[in-house]
Scaffold this motif. Structure first.
Motif, PDB file in Angstrom:
ATOM      1  N   GLU A  53       0.851  -1.185   0.000  1.00 54.51           N
ATOM      2  CA  GLU A  53       0.000   0.000   0.000  1.00 54.51           C
ATOM      3  C   GLU A  53       0.889   1.237   0.000  1.00 54.51           C
ATOM      4  OE1 GLU A  53      -3.619   2.007   2.637  1.00 54.51           O
ATOM      5  OE2 GLU A  53      -3.522  -0.147   2.299  1.00 54.51           O
ATOM      6  N   ILE A  54       0.698   2.094  -1.003  1.00 56.16           N
ATOM      7  CA  ILE A  54       1.442   3.345  -1.102  1.00 56.16           C
ATOM      8  C   ILE A  54       0.478   4.475  -0.778  1.00 56.16           C
ATOM      9  CG2 ILE A  54       2.797   4.855  -2.593  1.00 56.16           C
ATOM     10  CD1 ILE A  54       3.558   2.404  -4.240  1.00 56.16           C
ATOM     11  N   GLY A  55       0.709   5.142   0.344  1.00 55.77           N
ATOM     12  CA  GLY A  55      -0.212   6.148   0.852  1.00 55.77           C
ATOM     13  C   GLY A  55      -1.103   5.510   1.902  1.00 55.77           C
ATOM     14  N   VAL A  56      -0.830   5.810   3.158  1.00 61.94           N
ATOM     15  CA  VAL A  56      -1.499   5.112   4.261  1.00 61.94           C
ATOM     16  C   VAL A  56      -2.458   6.015   5.026  1.00 61.94           C
ATOM     17  CG1 VAL A  56      -1.102   3.956   6.479  1.00 61.94           C
ATOM     18  CG2 VAL A  56       0.373   3.444   4.515  1.00 61.94           C
ATOM     19  N   TYR A  57      -2.061   7.273   5.237  1.00 66.04           N
ATOM     20  CA  TYR A  57      -2.811   8.227   6.070  1.00 66.04           C
ATOM     21  C   TYR A  57      -3.022   7.599   7.457  1.00 66.04           C
ATOM     22  CZ  TYR A  57      -6.317  11.762   7.331  1.00 66.04           C
ATOM     23  OH  TYR A  57      -7.021  12.759   7.953  1.00 66.04           O
ATOM     24  N   THR A  58      -4.241   7.527   7.959  1.00 66.52           N
ATOM     25  CA  THR A  58      -4.440   6.950   9.297  1.00 66.52           C
ATOM     26  C   THR A  58      -4.623   5.442   9.265  1.00 66.52           C
ATOM     27  OG1 THR A  58      -6.838   7.295   9.225  1.00 66.52           O
ATOM     28  CG2 THR A  58      -5.494   9.082  10.156  1.00 66.52           C
ATOM     29  N   GLY A  59      -4.700   4.867   8.070  1.00 65.24           N
ATOM     30  CA  GLY A  59      -4.695   3.410   7.963  1.00 65.24           C
ATOM     31  C   GLY A  59      -6.041   2.734   7.800  1.00 65.24           C
ATOM     32  N   TYR A  60      -7.081   3.453   7.358  1.00 62.59           N
ATOM     33  CA  TYR A  60      -8.396   2.824   7.211  1.00 62.59           C
ATOM     34  C   TYR A  60      -8.373   1.735   6.136  1.00 62.59           C
ATOM     35  CZ  TYR A  60     -13.461   2.290   6.822  1.00 62.59           C
ATOM     36  OH  TYR A  60     -14.747   1.775   6.789  1.00 62.59           O
ATOM     37  N   SER A  61      -7.858   2.053   4.952  1.00 63.45           N
ATOM     38  CA  SER A  61      -7.771   1.029   3.901  1.00 63.45           C
ATOM     39  C   SER A  61      -6.756  -0.042   4.275  1.00 63.45           C
ATOM     40  CB  SER A  61      -7.412   1.668   2.553  1.00 63.45           C
ATOM     41  OG  SER A  61      -6.172   2.354   2.621  1.00 63.45           O
ATOM     42  N   LEU A  62      -5.718   0.361   4.996  1.00 62.41           N
ATOM     43  CA  LEU A  62      -4.705  -0.591   5.452  1.00 62.41           C
ATOM     44  C   LEU A  62      -5.319  -1.613   6.409  1.00 62.41           C
ATOM     45  CD1 LEU A  62      -1.661  -1.330   5.482  1.00 62.41           C
ATOM     46  CD2 LEU A  62      -1.406   0.263   7.390  1.00 62.41           C
ATOM     47  N   LEU A  63      -6.150  -1.139   7.322  1.00 60.72           N
ATOM     48  CA  LEU A  63      -6.820  -2.037   8.253  1.00 60.72           C
ATOM     49  C   LEU A  63      -7.782  -2.956   7.509  1.00 60.72           C
ATOM     50  CD1 LEU A  63      -7.556  -3.048  11.070  1.00 60.72           C
ATOM     51  CD2 LEU A  63      -9.076  -1.070  11.318  1.00 60.72           C
ATOM     52  N   SER A  64      -8.490  -2.415   6.527  1.00 60.45           N
ATOM     53  CA  SER A  64      -9.391  -3.226   5.718  1.00 60.45           C
ATOM     54  C   SER A  64      -8.630  -4.358   5.036  1.00 60.45           C
ATOM     55  CB  SER A  64     -10.088  -2.349   4.668  1.00 60.45           C
ATOM     56  OG  SER A  64     -10.931  -3.117   3.852  1.00 60.45           O
ATOM     57  N   THR A  65      -7.451  -4.030   4.507  1.00 66.72           N
ATOM     58  CA  THR A  65      -6.606  -5.038   3.865  1.00 66.72           C
ATOM     59  C   THR A  65      -6.115  -6.065   4.876  1.00 66.72           C
ATOM     60  OG1 THR A  65      -5.857  -3.484   2.169  1.00 66.72           O
ATOM     61  CG2 THR A  65      -4.453  -5.394   2.574  1.00 66.72           C
ATOM     62  N   ALA A  66      -5.616  -5.593   5.994  1.00 68.86           N
ATOM     63  CA  ALA A  66      -5.051  -6.497   7.001  1.00 68.86           C
ATOM     64  C   ALA A  66      -6.097  -7.479   7.519  1.00 68.86           C
ATOM     65  CB  ALA A  66      -4.472  -5.681   8.160  1.00 68.86           C
TER      66      ALA A  66
END
Length: 249
Positions: free
Chosen positions: A87-100
């Protein structure tokens, strides 16, 4: 009559985008709210709801991935059985958490952002959700990291899925590198490819300064992706537009 219609249009524009992360291209706020309340929020994991509410208090909250797009990405990752992602561009991590949350327990996400402070706002929620061990966060520009990975032939074709939601003026530079890092059959998702609908706005349209600045870069990316024979694509009007690119060669 024209004055009444103009006033109505103005009122609609003022009322739009009240939901944090609402970058939907739907013309009706009520319809977008229906999607959220009927399909998204009832299924949103508690950790993602918590992180969404934390992000809503941040002054840059419009940068976050919308809840409907987060749900879409979560389902997509499960459909393609993704395990190794970026993931390139994380900000606070909402999409990152969705992925994880979508990845298996031994799944991995290489996450890159120039601002660790924003990521750390969401990190306690990610940790509480029990998925922090899947994330390798690196602070700083992504291009040097990508160039370093490309020097290692073993990294070529090693990613199942890559999500890009970062500086639009570097999207094409990312694509030139990511196409070799994603596996054949793997998917790259570029966010914001309809850019507030400005991609079809006339040259003299009243646009916010940052929207006008990045619009040409987004248009250039869209043309390049459409002409790239190494991928098959679908541009989806979820959130602010996301283009999925499946590598075929």
């Amino acid at each position: 009559m024209a004055t009444v219609e103009a006033t109505k249009d103005s009122t609609q524009q003022v009322s739009r985008h009240q939901e944090v992360g609402h970058k939907s291209l739907l013309q009706s706020d009520a319809l977008y709210q229906y999607i959220l309340e009927t399909s998204v929020y009832p299924r949103e994991p508690e950790s993602m709801r918590e992180l969404r509410e934390i992000t809503a208090k941040h002054p840059w909250n419009l940068m976050t991935t919308s809840a409907d797009e987060g749900q879409f990405l979560h389902l997509l990752l499960k459909l393609i059985n993704a395990k190794n992602t970026m993931e390139i561009g994380v900000y606070t991590g909402y999409s990152l958490l969705s992925t994880a949350l979508a990845l298996p327990d031994d799944g991995k996400i290489l996450a890159m952002d120039i601002n660790r402070e924003n990521y750390e706002l969401g990190l306690p929620v990610i940790q509480k959700a029990g998925v922090a061990h899947k994330i390798d966060f690196r602070e700083g520009p992504a291009l040097p990291v990508l160039d370093q990975m490309l020097e290692n032939k073993e990294m070529h074709g090693s990613f199942d899925f890559i999500f890009v939601d970062a500086d639009k003026d570097d999207y094409l530079n990312y694509h030139k590198r990511l196409i070799d890092l994603v596996k054949i059959g793997g998917v790259i998702g570029y966010d914001n490819t309809l850019w507030n609908g400005s991609v079809v706005a006339p040259p003299d349209a009243p646009l916010r300064k940052y929207v006008r600045y990045y619009r040409d870069f987004v248009i250039e990316l869209n043309k390049a992706l459409a002409a790239d024979p190494r991928i098959e694509i679908s541009q989806i009007p979820v959130g602010d537009g996301i283009t999925l690119c499946r590598r075929i060669s």
